[in-house]
Design an enzyme around this catalytic site. Sequence first.
Site, PDB file in Angstrom:
ATOM      1  N   HIS A   1       0.839  -1.206   0.000  1.00  0.00           N
ATOM      2  CA  HIS A   1       0.000   0.000   0.000  1.00  0.00           C
ATOM      3  C   HIS A   1       0.864   1.243   0.000  1.00  0.00           C
ATOM      4  O   HIS A   1       1.926   1.279   0.611  1.00  0.00           O
ATOM      5  CB  HIS A   1      -0.972   0.022   1.187  1.00  0.00           C
ATOM      6  CG  HIS A   1      -0.340  -0.241   2.514  1.00  0.00           C
ATOM      7  ND1 HIS A   1       0.021  -1.508   2.932  1.00  0.00           N
ATOM      8  CD2 HIS A   1       0.015   0.586   3.524  1.00  0.00           C
ATOM      9  CE1 HIS A   1       0.547  -1.447   4.127  1.00  0.00           C
ATOM     10  NE2 HIS A   1       0.570  -0.180   4.520  1.00  0.00           N
ATOM     11  N   ILE A   2       0.385   2.252  -0.698  1.00  0.00           N
ATOM     12  CA  ILE A   2       1.048   3.551  -0.728  1.00  0.00           C
ATOM     13  C   ILE A   2       0.210   4.500   0.116  1.00  0.00           C
ATOM     14  O   ILE A   2      -0.973   4.739  -0.187  1.00  0.00           O
ATOM     15  CB  ILE A   2       1.162   4.096  -2.174  1.00  0.00           C
ATOM     16  CG1 ILE A   2       1.895   3.100  -3.071  1.00  0.00           C
ATOM     17  CG2 ILE A   2       1.853   5.469  -2.168  1.00  0.00           C
ATOM     18  CD1 ILE A   2       1.919   3.503  -4.551  1.00  0.00           C
TER      19      ILE A   2
HETATM   20  P1  AMP Z   1       1.391   0.172   7.478  1.00  0.00           P
HETATM   21  O1  AMP Z   1       1.697   0.368   8.923  1.00  0.00           O
HETATM   22  O2  AMP Z   1       2.270   0.941   6.546  1.00  0.00           O
HETATM   23  O3  AMP Z   1       1.324  -1.305   7.127  1.00  0.00           O
HETATM   24  O4  AMP Z   1      -0.036   0.803   7.242  1.00  0.00           O
HETATM   25  C1  AMP Z   1      -1.214   0.107   7.451  1.00  0.00           C
HETATM   26  C2  AMP Z   1      -2.293   1.140   7.585  1.00  0.00           C
HETATM   27  O5  AMP Z   1      -3.533   0.505   7.415  1.00  0.00           O
HETATM   28  C3  AMP Z   1      -2.331   1.873   8.923  1.00  0.00           C
HETATM   29  O6  AMP Z   1      -2.141   3.263   8.703  1.00  0.00           O
HETATM   30  C4  AMP Z   1      -3.708   1.551   9.451  1.00  0.00           C
HETATM   31  O7  AMP Z   1      -4.297   2.634  10.140  1.00  0.00           O
HETATM   32  C5  AMP Z   1      -4.456   1.198   8.190  1.00  0.00           C
HETATM   33  N1  AMP Z   1      -5.595   0.318   8.344  1.00  0.00           N
HETATM   34  C6  AMP Z   1      -5.650  -0.848   9.026  1.00  0.00           C
HETATM   35  N2  AMP Z   1      -6.867  -1.395   8.926  1.00  0.00           N
HETATM   36  C7  AMP Z   1      -7.611  -0.559   8.165  1.00  0.00           C
HETATM   37  C8  AMP Z   1      -8.956  -0.562   7.711  1.00  0.00           C
HETATM   38  N3  AMP Z   1      -9.808  -1.556   8.028  1.00  0.00           N
HETATM   39  N4  AMP Z   1      -9.387   0.472   6.946  1.00  0.00           N
HETATM   40  C9  AMP Z   1      -8.555   1.479   6.640  1.00  0.00           C
HETATM   41  N5  AMP Z   1      -7.260   1.530   7.034  1.00  0.00           N
HETATM   42  C10 AMP Z   1      -6.801   0.541   7.793  1.00  0.00           C
END
Ligand code: AMP
Length: 111
Positions: free
Chosen positions: A97-98
């Site tokens: 993800h970006i």
């Molecule tokens: P990372 O730490 O770079 O892997 O980012 C993962 C991101 O996903 C975090 O910023 C979380 O807040 C976000 N995240 C986790 N679950 C969800 C969800 N159900 N909907 C939207 N964002 C989410």
Amino acid sequence: MTIFTKIINREIQADIVYEDEQCLAFRDVNPQAPVHVLLIPKKPVKSLDELTESDRALCGHLMLTVPKVAGLLGLSGGYRTVINTGAHGGQSVFHLHIHILGARDLTWPPG
Ligand code: AMP
């Protein structure tokens, strides 16, 4: 399967701001800026480290989609993109993800 695949499949709710045949963008549930969106490929690639040559076109598509999504969100003053990779990179969801962050002044270096 990660939570992002469930969002792609509409098994759990998300605030989707952009979608095309290859990718999806939705608002981060724990925003770190007034605008904080995650742009993901629909293909379940775990991280940058998992990309292969066969993903070259997908990578280009994702990069070209970033400014499109930023434009839709009104980030004309600029924005930050972040890709966390692996444990030391702070990655918590293992579906590439970006992060697109904006609508506030962002400092450097990041934490
Ligand atoms: P990372 O730490 O770079 O892997 O980012 C993962 C991101 O996903 C975090 O910023 C979380 O807040 C976000 N995240 C986790 N679950 C969800 C969800 N159900 N909907 C939207 N964002 C989410």
